[in-house]
Design a protein around this motif. Structure first.
Motif, PDB file in Angstrom:
ATOM      1  N   SER A 251      27.326  -1.053 -28.274  1.00 31.30           N
ATOM      2  CA  SER A 251      28.208  -0.284 -29.172  1.00 31.30           C
ATOM      3  C   SER A 251      27.779   1.180 -29.198  1.00 31.30           C
ATOM      4  O   SER A 251      28.634   2.074 -29.253  1.00 31.30           O
ATOM      5  CB  SER A 251      28.162  -0.860 -30.589  1.00 31.30           C
ATOM      6  N   SER A 252      26.475   1.424 -29.146  1.00 33.48           N
ATOM      7  CA  SER A 252      25.985   2.812 -29.140  1.00 33.48           C
ATOM      8  C   SER A 252      26.483   3.534 -27.891  1.00 33.48           C
ATOM      9  O   SER A 252      26.816   4.720 -27.939  1.00 33.48           O
ATOM     10  CB  SER A 252      24.457   2.852 -29.168  1.00 33.48           C
ATOM     11  N   MET A 253      26.544   2.805 -26.784  1.00 34.97           N
ATOM     12  CA  MET A 253      27.035   3.394 -25.527  1.00 34.97           C
ATOM     13  C   MET A 253      28.514   3.790 -25.662  1.00 34.97           C
ATOM     14  O   MET A 253      28.925   4.863 -25.208  1.00 34.97           O
ATOM     15  CB  MET A 253      26.843   2.372 -24.396  1.00 34.97           C
ATOM     16  N   ILE A 254      29.303   2.949 -26.313  1.00 37.39           N
ATOM     17  CA  ILE A 254      30.733   3.256 -26.493  1.00 37.39           C
ATOM     18  C   ILE A 254      30.883   4.544 -27.312  1.00 37.39           C
ATOM     19  O   ILE A 254      31.672   5.432 -26.974  1.00 37.39           O
ATOM     20  CB  ILE A 254      31.465   2.081 -27.186  1.00 37.39           C
ATOM     21  N   ALA A 255      30.089   4.643 -28.387  1.00 34.30           N
ATOM     22  CA  ALA A 255      30.156   5.850 -29.231  1.00 34.30           C
ATOM     23  C   ALA A 255      29.727   7.075 -28.426  1.00 34.30           C
ATOM     24  O   ALA A 255      30.340   8.144 -28.536  1.00 34.30           O
ATOM     25  CB  ALA A 255      29.256   5.667 -30.448  1.00 34.30           C
ATOM     26  N   ALA A 256      28.700   6.895 -27.599  1.00 34.15           N
ATOM     27  CA  ALA A 256      28.230   8.026 -26.775  1.00 34.15           C
ATOM     28  C   ALA A 256      29.317   8.451 -25.795  1.00 34.15           C
ATOM     29  O   ALA A 256      29.541   9.646 -25.577  1.00 34.15           O
ATOM     30  CB  ALA A 256      26.959   7.628 -26.035  1.00 34.15           C
TER      31      ALA A 256
END
Ligand SMILES: Nc1ncnc2c1ncn2[C@@H]1O[C@H](COP(=O)(O)OP(=O)(O)OP(=O)(O)O)[C@@H](O)[C@H]1O
Ligand SMILES: [Mg+2]
Length: 518
Positions: A251-256
């Motif tokens: 999920s952090s990757m999607i936000a990034a």
């Protein structure tokens, strides 16, 4: 600019002179016709041509007017001395604008374009079904006649594109969700949105830098690839599958990704979507420059329905066996994997452009091969346990360690770092768990915090070793038990029914003989 004002003043003077003569000599109808003629003659001999872009075109709002306003706001901030300032809804940026009857010069492909913002009072007797503003606003564009074929309509296209881009940048990005309960079909607006303020970026993401750069380059290529996608006849979209254990940063990757590209995020909750047509409706209501996310795809939909024996083909909802209509109707009322694939990959994926699909899963092995086949999800990204380079990023984020300190330049850190590097792979720990340890220790002195982390990692590595040892011993014991059970079973069968066993042999032989005869 000076030249413009001189010619305007001259023009006004001539107009006023003629008007006063006409007023004195001719009746109103004739006066109007003569003025019109004079205007035409003037335009014929002028080296310039003029375009009026009014705020309201008939009864509709003129999109081009607002685009010009935004476009000029870029240069208005530096070029003009008096400006209007505004801040739009859902926007965190201020926009500059030209005040009434102000001018601004712009250049495009070597040609000069002069813009004037014209504001006049609207006549009160004008009738309209819609309340109109008291002022009539428009932009007048003046360009040289010889430049007209050169820059139009390319200049206007350029203005529209720039304005769209500026509008997007000025506006807060949004996170949309479809999980509101109730049927999507009955809703006017199927998505609900909130401002998207996730702080994750590629800088804060704990991951090997080479892989990170690869993903960033891929995203950049995609965002700048309009011409490429048009040339190759492909829909302008891209799919990423992020897989790995919980807490590894999917999920952090999607936000990034969203923060890197400046895209909106559509978080599609598939369990709220009941039919393929609902899914299509949702897709049609997404905007370009967005990331459409389906988290935990393995839990969201029955992904085995493609191979269901009832269906003739994965893409065909007609049942193979007999009955027909009812089953077709029932199938059309459900959401299927083929519906989802159509959504991402088929004809429907092309309504709208510049969109990224991201699926996440903790169990990639459980996904239908149709989702994994090449070309469907363009990039498969494994988000795995914390590596040493990823650990360094987390220490930098949470403990404020400098590059020098992480490079092992400091003598005391050198030993600690080496130990951390040795133990991190054996610990098989997720970045989420490392983050937790670091958050707990963030107020401590850096070295103490690192030492604490090392202890936690060592304990974790020890536990993992035991688990591995335990699990291999269990596996060994289990296979021994199985073997013994099997032997016992065979002995028992041989003792209890030797005849039966002989029959089996015979049966086999019999079969062999029969085959030979045949
Ligand atoms: N690679 C990472 N880099 C930086 N922080 C991370 C990373 N992975 C996890 N974290 C931290 O752990 C938290 C949980 O991570 P995240 O939600 O991104 O994991 P996930 O892989 O999506 O988990 P799940 O599979 O359970 O959805 C985040 O808020 C973040 O602080
Ligand atoms: Mg997640």
């Amino acid at each position: 600019m000076k030249e413009f004002w001189t010619s305007m003043a001259f023009l006004m003077g001539v107009f006023a002179f003629f008007q006063s003569i006409l007023h004195a000599v001719f009746p109103p109808e004739l006066r109007f016709a003569v003025l019109k003629l004079f205007h035409r003659v003037f335009l014929c001999f002028s080296t310039y041509c003029y375009f009026d872009i009014t705020e309201i075109d008939g009864v509709n709002t003129n999109e081009l007017y607002h685009a010009v306003q935004l476009y000029l706001s870029r240069s208005a901030s530096v070029a003009a001395s008096r400006l209007s300032l505004s801040r739009g809804l859902n926007s965190s940026a201020f926009t500059f604008g030209l005040t009434s009857n102000d001018c601004l010069v712009d250049t495009f492909c070597g040609a000069t374009a002069t813009w004037e913002h014209v504001v006049t009072q609207r006549q009160s007797q004008t009738f309209s079904w819609r309340p109109l503003p008291g002022e009539k606003r428009s932009f007048t564009l003046r360009i040289k006649k010889k430049d007209k074929p050169l820059i139009l309509p390319a200049y206007l296209d350029h203005i529209m594109e720039t304005a769209t881009d500026l509008r997007r940048r000025n506006q807060d990005r949004l996170l949309y969700t479809n999980s509101r309960g109730g049927s999507i079909e009955s809703r006017v607006v199927p998505w609900e949105s909130v401002p998207f303020k996730h702080p994750s970026t590629f800088d804060t993401l704990a991951m090997d830098s080479s892989r990170k750069e690869l993903i960033m380059a891929d995203l950049k290529d995609f965002a700048e690839g309009k011409a490429f996608y048009e040339k190759t006849g492909r829909a302008w979209k891209r799919g990423y599958l992020l897989y790995g254990p919980p807490g590894t940063g999917k999920s952090s990757m999607i936000a990034a990704m969203a923060n890197y590209l400046g895209y909106d995020v559509y978080d599609l909750e598939l369990t709220e979507v009941h039919t393929n047509s609902e899914l299509r409706k949702l897709l049609m209501k997404t905007t370009p420059k967005s990331i459409i996310v389906i988290e935990d795809i393995d839990c969201s939909i029955n992904l085995t329905n493609r191979s269901s024996k009832k269906l003739a083909s994965p893409y065909d909802l007609r049942p193979t066996g007999g009955c027909g209509a009812e089953d077709v109707h029932a199938a059309a009322k459900t959401m299927t994997l083929s519906g989802l694939l159509n959504f991402t990959d088929g004809l429907w994926s092309c309504c709208g452009s510049e969109r990224i699909f991201v699926f996440t899963t903790n169990h990639v092995e459980e996904l239908d091969s149709a989702l994994l086949r090449s070309g469907r999800m363009d990039m498969h990204i494994l988000m795995s346990y914390c590596s040493f380079p990823a650990l360094k990023i987390l220490m930098k984020n949470y403990l404020g360690l400098e590059d020098g300190e992480l490079g092992g330049d400091t003598q005391e850190n050198c030993g600690l770092l080496r130990e951390l590097e040795e133990v991190i792979d054996d610990a098989e720990i997720t970045p989420a768990d490392v983050s937790e340890i670091l958050i707990k220790n963030r107020r401590r002195e850096k070295r103490e915090a690192m030492a604490e982390l090392l202890e936690a990692l060592k304990a974790r590595a020890e536990k993992r070793k035991k688990e591995r040892g335990g699990s291999s011993a269990t596996a060994r014991k289990k296979s021994l038990d199985d073997e013994m059970e099997e032997e016992e079973e065979q002995e028992k069968r041989a003792l209890e029914s030797p005849k039966e066993s002989g029959e089996e042999m015979d049966g086999c032989n019999g079969k062999e003989e029969k085959r030979e005869e045949d």
